[in-house]
Design a protein around this motif. Sequence first.
Motif, short mmCIF file in Angstrom:
data_model
loop_
_atom_site.label_atom_id
_atom_site.label_comp_id
_atom_site.label_asym_id
_atom_site.label_seq_id
_atom_site.Cartn_x
_atom_site.Cartn_y
_atom_site.Cartn_z
N ILE A 1 1.66 4.65 -6.43
CA ILE A 1 2.72 4.00 -5.81
C ILE A 1 3.75 3.78 -6.92
N GLN B 1 8.06 2.66 -7.67
CA GLN B 1 9.19 1.83 -7.08
C GLN B 1 10.29 3.04 -6.55
N ILE C 1 8.69 3.02 -2.77
CA ILE C 1 8.85 1.79 -2.20
C ILE C 1 10.32 1.70 -1.68
N HIS D 1 10.61 -6.30 -2.61
CA HIS D 1 10.38 -4.89 -2.60
C HIS D 1 11.30 -4.02 -3.38
N ALA E 1 4.91 -3.50 -3.05
CA ALA E 1 5.04 -2.45 -1.90
C ALA E 1 4.94 -3.22 -0.70
N LEU F 1 3.75 0.05 4.14
CA LEU F 1 3.88 1.30 3.19
C LEU F 1 2.53 1.52 2.86
N THR F 2 1.65 0.38 2.35
CA THR F 2 0.22 0.67 2.21
C THR F 2 -0.55 1.25 3.35
N PRO G 1 4.28 -1.35 -7.94
CA PRO G 1 4.65 -0.04 -8.61
C PRO G 1 3.48 0.17 -10.06
#
Length: 156
Positions: free
Chosen positions: A26, A28, A31, A45, A61, A65-66, A103
């Motif tokens: 992951i 930035q 994100i 975020h 995040a 998203l996860t 991140p």
Amino acid sequence: MSIDAALETLQGQVGTEVGVSNWIAIDQPMIDRFADTTHDDQWIHVDPARAAQSDLGGTIAHGFLTLSLASRFAYDCFPMMPGQTMGINYGFNRLRFLSPVRPGDRVRGRFTLTQVSKRTDTDLMRTMGLTIEIAGSDRPALVAEWLGLAVFVSSP
């Protein structure tokens, strides 16, 4: 493989870990792209400077998203069974976000088959325990009970 043979095979796996995915990094930019796509541009975020001044110590995040990576993790772990024509996300019974993903973190999915049943002549309903782990952390990012349909060719 017939749906009945698939059901029998899967019933033998109930209660066991059935897959661990590859890691996904992951960052930035990921994100930020997710924020652009979902119109969720909350500063925790997308504003590293402001987030660094908060109790968070930096951006995190989106939980969604996860969660959205679960589909990728499932692709890593569950190839189509012979006779299966598609898989369909059916939803979640339970979902909890336990730890923020930052991140630079890497995450992966770990699946346990908790239940399987024949829903129709062509559909198997699978209930999976899903844990999304963060590399180097004892506490997962999230845990969920995920429902999915495995759709098979109809019998003549």
